[in-house]
Write a protein that holds these residues in place. Structure first.
Motif, PDB file in Angstrom:
ATOM      1  N   UNK A 100       0.799  -1.217   0.000  1.00 42.65           N
ATOM      2  CA  UNK A 100       0.000   0.000   0.000  1.00 42.65           C
ATOM      3  C   UNK A 100       0.838   1.276   0.000  1.00 42.65           C
ATOM      4  N   UNK A 101       2.153   1.144   0.137  1.00 44.15           N
ATOM      5  CA  UNK A 101       2.989   2.345   0.235  1.00 44.15           C
ATOM      6  C   UNK A 101       3.038   3.060  -1.112  1.00 44.15           C
ATOM      7  N   UNK A 102       3.233   4.388  -1.048  1.00 43.34           N
ATOM      8  CA  UNK A 102       3.042   5.187  -2.266  1.00 43.34           C
ATOM      9  C   UNK A 102       4.106   4.951  -3.326  1.00 43.34           C
ATOM     10  N   UNK A 103       5.314   4.524  -2.912  1.00 40.30           N
ATOM     11  CA  UNK A 103       6.388   4.389  -3.891  1.00 40.30           C
ATOM     12  C   UNK A 103       6.539   2.953  -4.389  1.00 40.30           C
ATOM     13  N   UNK A 104       5.604   2.085  -4.026  1.00 40.94           N
ATOM     14  CA  UNK A 104       5.761   0.673  -4.364  1.00 40.94           C
ATOM     15  C   UNK A 104       4.884   0.310  -5.555  1.00 40.94           C
TER      16      UNK A 104
END
Lengths: 147, 359
Positions: A100-104
Motif C-alpha cells: 500500500x505504500x506510495x512508492x511501491x
C-alpha cells in the motif's frame, strides 16, 4: 558435440546473480546464508556472480519501486538467453507488507517475467534452495527449447 | 590531470543493497564522491496513516531485516511512553536478550561481508558459519530466523523456558569460543591490516561535527552509546561503550568485533537477571494526542523514532532517523584521497544499511 557440452554444463552448473530490488535485507541475508557453509548451494554447482552478462539465473528480493524498476529491467535485459527469474519473499511476489505504500509498484512480475515464486517473510534458506532447484528445472527446459 | 567518472553501484558485487556513488577519479585517486539514494525507498512512514498502531510494529520491523528487533523495540517503547503503559520487567529483559542476539548476528554478518570486501573469502565463510548458531537460537525461541516479531505494545509475546535458557547459554559459549578463535585474524593478520590500517581515516572532530553514529563514531574515539541512557532493561546491566581511537577501517572493524563479545556478555547478564513475571501489560484504547522521541542503539548506531498521536488508532506522523543516513556525510569525507580499490572497503566500513536509510 560442443553444443551438447554447453547445453549440459549450463543446466548442471548455473551461475546465479542476486539483485536487491528494495528489500528490507531480511531475504538478502538469507540468500547470502545459502552460499555459506551450513547451506552451501555451491555443492549443486551454483556460483554467485556479480555481472549480469555472466548470469543464468536471477534472484530478486524485495518490491519494485518507481526508481529501481528501470535498473531491474536493465539487469534482466543484459542477461543472455536462456534465463530464469526467481522472485524471493512476500515483497518480491506481491509487494508484501509494503504493497500500500506510495512508492511501491508491486511484485517483480509487474516488470519482468518470473518463473518461480518463493514465499516467506523472509523466505528461509531451505525455501530459497528449493526455489532455485525448481528454477533450474525450468531453466533446463528453456535450454532444451532453445535448441 | 584528466578526471574520470566511475559509477559505483547501484548493482555492485560487494554491496548487498543498491546504493549509487559517482566517483570522480584522477589516476587511481578518488577526488570526489557523489551519492545517489532512493533505490530502496518504499515510503513506509506514510503507512502509519493506513495501518493501525498495533500493525505498525510489523511494518517497523521491516524497515531493516537485520536489526528488525531493535526497530520494533524502539517503536513499541515510543508508543508505550505516549500511552503511559508500564512494561513488565521480564518483558524488558527479554527484549534485551533478543536485541543483543540481533546485534551479535548483525556484527558477525558485517565482519563476514567486510572480509569479503577485501577479498578474504574464507574469513567471510567462518564468520557466517558462527552466525548460524545465533540464527538457530532466534528460530528456536521465536519461530523465525531473521524477523523475530516478538514485540507487542506493552511487552513481548514469547517466553523463554528454563530448558531454552540452559541451551542458549551453552550455544553462546560455543559462539564466543568460535568468535575468539577468529580474533587474531581480523585484528592482527598482515593481509587484513594492509587493507584496513590507515584507510578511510575519520578524525574525532570530523566524526563529531559530521554527525557520525554508532561504531563509526566510536571507532574515531567518541564514547557515545545510546544503551548508556538505560532504556528498557539496560539500566540494570553493567557495560561500557567500546571505543577505538585510530578512526580508520581497522578501528571500526575492531569496535564491531569487541561489541560482538560485549553483546554475548550482555545476553548472559540479562539471562542472569531475568525476573519472573508477566510477559505483556494490557493495552486499551488509542494513543492520545501528543508526541514522543525515542532513541535506541542499533548495531549501526543511534536510531531515533518520532511519533505523533492524535487520539485515533492511526498515528499522525511516524518519523524514523536511522544511523546509516547519519553516517553518509562522514563517508563522503573519508572517500576523497583514497585509492579506487579501497572504495568497497571504506563504504562497507560504515556498515551501510540502505533499506534503513531510505525506508
Amino acid at each position: 558435440m560442443f553444443g551438447s557440452f554447453i547445453k549440459k554444463s549450463r543446466a548442471k552448473s548455473p551461475w546465479i546473480m542476486h539483485f536487491d530490488c528494495g528489500s528490507c535485507n531480511g531475504c538478502d541475508i538469507e540468500v547470502l546464508a545459502c552460499l555459506t557453509p551450513l547451506y552451501d548451494v555451491e555443492r549443486f554447482g551454483i556460483i554467485n556472480v556479480g555481472n549480469p552478462k555472466h548470469a543464468d539465473v536471477l534472484l530478486v528480493t524485495g518490491t519494485v519501486n518507481h526508481r529501481n524498476k528501470k535498473v531491474l529491467k536493465n539487469i534482466y535485459d543484459q542477461m543472455p538467453e536462456p534465463k530464469a527469474v526467481i522472485a524471493i519473499g512476500a515483497c518480491g511476489n506481491t509487494g508484501g507488507v509494503f504493497r500500500d505504500a506510495y512508492n511501491v509498484v508491486g511484485g517483480i512480475d509487474k516488470v519482468i517475467p518470473v518463473d518461480v515464486y518463493v514465499p516467506g517473510c523472509p523466505a528461509k534458506p531451505e525455501a530459497i534452495i528449493d526455489g532455485v532447484v525448481v528454477g533450474l528445472g525450468k531453466f533446463a527446459q528453456k535450454v532444451e527449447e532453445a535448441e | 590531470m584528466a578526471t574520470t567518472v566511475i559509477p559505483f553501484g547501484p548493482q555492485h558485487p560487494v554491496l548487498p543493497e543498491p546504493v549509487h556513488l559517482t566517483l570522480k577519479v584522477e589516476d587511481e585517486i578518488v577526488k570526489e564522491a557523489i551519492p545517489a539514494l532512493g533505490y530502496v525507498h518504499r515510503g513506509l512512514e506514510k503507512l502509519a496513516e493506513i495501518r493501525d498502531y498495533h500493525q505498525m510494529i510489523q511494518v517497523c520491523e521491516r524497515v531493516c531485516g537485520i536489526c528488525s528487533m531493535i526497530h520494533a523495540v524502539c517503536y513499541s517503547q515510543a508508543i508505550e511512553e505516549l500511552m503511559e503503559v508500564e512494561v513488565p520487567k521480564r518483558a524488558e529483559m527479554l527484549r534485551v536478550i533478543w536485541s543483543e542476539l540481533h546485534r551479535t548476528h548483525s556484527h558477525l554478518l558485517w565482519l563476514g561481508l567486510f572480509a569479503d570486501a577485501f577479498g578474504f573469502e574464507s574469513l567471510f565463510m567462518q564468520f557466517w558459519k558462527v552466525r548460524e548458531r545465533i540464527m538457530d537460537i532466534n528460530e528456536a525461541t521465536t519461530g523465525s530466523r531473521v524477523i523475530v516479531s516478538v514485540n507487542v505494545i506493552g511487552g513481548v509475546r514469547a517466553d523463554l523456558s528454563p530448558e531454552q535458557i540452559r541451551w542458549i547459554l551453552g550455544e553462546i559459549d560455543i559462539v564466543e569460543k568460535e568468535v575468539r578463535a577468529l580474533q587474531d585474524t581480523i585484528m592482527n593478520d598482515y593481509t587484513v591490516k594492509a587493507r584496513t590500517v590507515g584507510v578511510g581515516v575519520l578524525s574525532k572532530e570530523n566524526a563529531y561535527l559530521l554527525g557520525a553514529a554508532g561504531p563509526t563514531l566510536r571507532g574515531s574515539g567518541v564514547a557515545q552509546d545510546m544503551r548508556m541512557l538505560g532504556y528498557g532493561g539496560y539500566s540494570e546491566l553493567d557495560f561500557e561503550p567500546v571505543v577505538e581511537t585510530s578512526g580508520d577501517c581497522w578501528a571500526r572493524s575492531t569496535v564491531r568485533f569487541r561489541e560482538t563479545l560485549q553483546s554475548i556478555d550482555l545476553v548472559r547478564q540479562a539471562i542472569a537477571k531475568l525476573p519472573e513475571g508477566e510477559l505483556a501489560a494490557k493495552v486499551k484504547g488509542n494513543p492520545p494526542e501528543g508526541e514522543v522521541y525515542m532513541r535506541v542503539e542499533q548495531p549501526r548506531g543511534e536510531c531515533v523514532y518520532y511519533i505523533k498521536g492524535n487520539g485515533t488508532k492511526h498515528l499522525d506522523r511516524l518519523r524514523i532517523r536511522t544511523p546509516t543516513f547519519a553516517n553518509i556525510p562522514p563517508l563522503l569525507a573519508m572517500l576523497p584521497g583514497c585509492e579506487l580499490a579501497d572504495v568497497p572497503v571504506i563504504v562497507l566500513a560504515i556498515d551501510p544499511c540502505i533499506s534503513c536509510t531510505e525506508r
